[in-house]
Design a protein around this motif. Sequence first.
Motif, PDB file in Angstrom:
ATOM      1  N   SER A 211      31.112  29.114-110.953  1.00 60.86           N
ATOM      2  CA  SER A 211      32.572  28.052-111.049  1.00 60.86           C
ATOM      3  C   SER A 211      33.803  28.357-110.008  1.00 60.86           C
ATOM      4  O   SER A 211      32.390  28.654-108.341  1.00 60.86           O
ATOM      5  N   THR A 212      34.576  27.169-109.849  1.00 67.37           N
ATOM      6  CA  THR A 212      35.303  27.643-108.419  1.00 67.37           C
ATOM      7  C   THR A 212      35.957  28.674-108.102  1.00 67.37           C
ATOM      8  O   THR A 212      36.780  29.024-109.207  1.00 67.37           O
ATOM      9  N   SER A 213      36.666  28.541-107.318  1.00 68.79           N
ATOM     10  CA  SER A 213      38.219  28.903-106.921  1.00 68.79           C
ATOM     11  C   SER A 213      38.920  28.834-107.692  1.00 68.79           C
ATOM     12  O   SER A 213      40.023  29.043-108.411  1.00 68.79           O
ATOM     13  N   ASP A 214      39.299  27.340-108.299  1.00 69.49           N
ATOM     14  CA  ASP A 214      40.256  26.544-109.089  1.00 69.49           C
ATOM     15  C   ASP A 214      39.467  26.533-111.124  1.00 69.49           C
ATOM     16  O   ASP A 214      40.275  27.136-111.383  1.00 69.49           O
ATOM     17  N   TYR A 225      34.925  35.141-103.480  1.00 67.51           N
ATOM     18  CA  TYR A 225      33.515  34.772-103.999  1.00 67.51           C
ATOM     19  C   TYR A 225      33.346  33.341-104.470  1.00 67.51           C
ATOM     20  O   TYR A 225      31.861  32.784-104.315  1.00 67.51           O
ATOM     21  N   TYR A 226      33.778  32.819-104.074  1.00 67.00           N
ATOM     22  CA  TYR A 226      34.209  31.795-104.762  1.00 67.00           C
ATOM     23  C   TYR A 226      35.133  30.611-104.339  1.00 67.00           C
ATOM     24  O   TYR A 226      35.570  30.376-103.259  1.00 67.00           O
ATOM     25  N   GLY A 227      34.457  29.329-103.854  1.00 70.39           N
ATOM     26  CA  GLY A 227      35.125  28.317-103.115  1.00 70.39           C
ATOM     27  C   GLY A 227      35.690  26.952-103.710  1.00 70.39           C
ATOM     28  O   GLY A 227      35.661  27.342-104.732  1.00 70.39           O
ATOM     29  N   SER A 228      35.804  25.810-102.468  1.00 72.52           N
ATOM     30  CA  SER A 228      35.668  24.540-103.708  1.00 72.52           C
ATOM     31  C   SER A 228      34.713  24.157-104.101  1.00 72.52           C
ATOM     32  O   SER A 228      34.778  23.133-104.689  1.00 72.52           O
ATOM     33  N   ALA A 229      33.864  24.468-104.147  1.00 70.76           N
ATOM     34  CA  ALA A 229      32.653  24.024-104.874  1.00 70.76           C
ATOM     35  C   ALA A 229      31.574  25.085-105.432  1.00 70.76           C
ATOM     36  O   ALA A 229      31.640  26.203-104.972  1.00 70.76           O
TER      37      ALA A 229
END
Length: 457
Positions: A211-214, A225-229
Amino acid sequence: MGPYFFLSYARVDDKNAYVRQFYDDLCTQIIELSDSAAQVPIGFRDNSSIRIGEHWSEQLERALGSCRSMVALYSPAYFRSAWCSREAGVMMRRAGQYFARTQKGSSALIPVLWHPVEVPQEVAHIQYMTDGLGSWYADAGLQRLLQRDPTGEDYRGAVRLIAQRVLDVARADELPVPKHPVRLAREPLSFQPRTAPTRPGSTVRFFVAASTSDTAPEHRRGAPYYGSAGLDWNPYHPQEEYPLYQQAQRLVTAQGYGTAFQEVRSGLIQQLNHAWRDDQVTILLVDAWSAPSAPHRRQLEQFDRTEHPATGVLVPCHPQEERDQHALWNGVTEVFERKASRGMQDRQFQLRVCFGDFKRALGQMVSAAQNNLIRKQQAVPVPESNDPDSTPAARPILRGPSGGPARRPQQRDRQDQEQNPQPRPPRWSGGRGPRIPYNPYAPQESRDPRSEGGPAQ
C-alpha cells in the motif's frame, strides 16, 4: 569556447525526467559558484541544447570536441550503450593529448554514480566515489537522492560538489580541440558495452504488492513504512533506510543478475507468463498488511491458484510489531492458501522473513527459480511416432547429468536416493556449492542509435 561540461548519459535513464532536472540544477549551481560562467555556455545536453531544425548529430559532435569536461552518469544502461562508450572515449583521448603536451594529468571525465553499477575495468581507474557525497550516494546513486528529496541537503550538497569539480577542471585544464571534426559513429569503444544477460534466470524481476501512505490500513498510516507509491514500502525501518525493492535489487545486482521492478497491478498472471517465456526469475515482495485487501488480494489469489516454477513469494516481517499478530498472518495464508499448505519445504514461498534472514531467503528463492528455468531449457520433447499402436508421448524428458532421462525425486525409493543423491543447487554467494556462471559480456545486439543518445550512422 566550448561549454563547461558535456552531459553523457543513457537515454533510457531519462524516462522520468530526472536527468533533465539534474542537468538544470547543475547549470544553476555552476552559475551561482562563478559569475563569469554566466557569460559562456554552461553545459550541453542533447535534448536541451539542440534547437529545432538544427543538425543534431553535428551539434552534439561539435560540443563533444570543444567541451572542457564531461559529466558521465554511470548506470547499468550507460555501460550497455556503445554511444556512451564512444563519448567517454573521445574525452579520454583528448585528456591523453593534453598529457602528452603538458605532462599533466587531466580529470576532464567526471563520473557520477546515477545508479549502483559494477564499473568496467577500462574506466575503473577513474575515481567516482568521495566521502563528500555521503553514504546515500554510494549505496543508491544520485537519482535516488534526487527522487527522495530534490530540495534536501544530501542532493543539493552532491550537486554543489559536482559543480565545483566542473569549475576546477575547466579552470585548470585547457583540453586540445581535435584537429578533425569528431565523427562519433566512427569512434572506437572505450569500454566493451555490456548486453543484457541472456542465460536463463540471469534477470530477476521484482513485483511489489504494498500500500501507500494514503491507502494503508488506517492504524498503519502513521507508521514510517509507506510512501507516496507502493515501491516506497520499507518494512525493515529503522534497520534499513532504503525501500525493500532497492534492498533486493542491491543484493541480486551484486551477484551479477540483471534486475527490473514494478508494482503489482491488474494482469499479474499475464506478466508472470511473459517473464517465464523470457526466462526471467520473478519475485513477489508482499506486504502482509496489504495482501488481504484490495487491490492486491484478487491478483494474489489468482496467482496462488496457478503454478509458476520461476516465481517466489517473500513476505517480510517487522519483529517488533508483526511477529505475534496471528490474525495478520492468518489473513496472509488465506490469500496464499495452496502455497501455504505446502509448509516450510517450499523455498519459493517464505513468510515472516525478518531483516536478518532477508538475504538468505532471497538468495534461496532466486537460486531455486533459476534452476527451474534451466530445467525448462534442458527439456527435450519426445518425437511423435507414426505408428498408431505406439504409446503417445505426453511429456518432455529432462536430460540428467549423464545425458539420460532424469527421474523426479519423488519417484526414487530411499535406497536409490542414497546411491544417487541429487546435486545441491548453487549457493547464493561465495559458498562451497557450485554457482551457475553466465557471461554478461555477450556481443551487443544491434539497436537504434537514437535510443542511446548518439547520432545515426
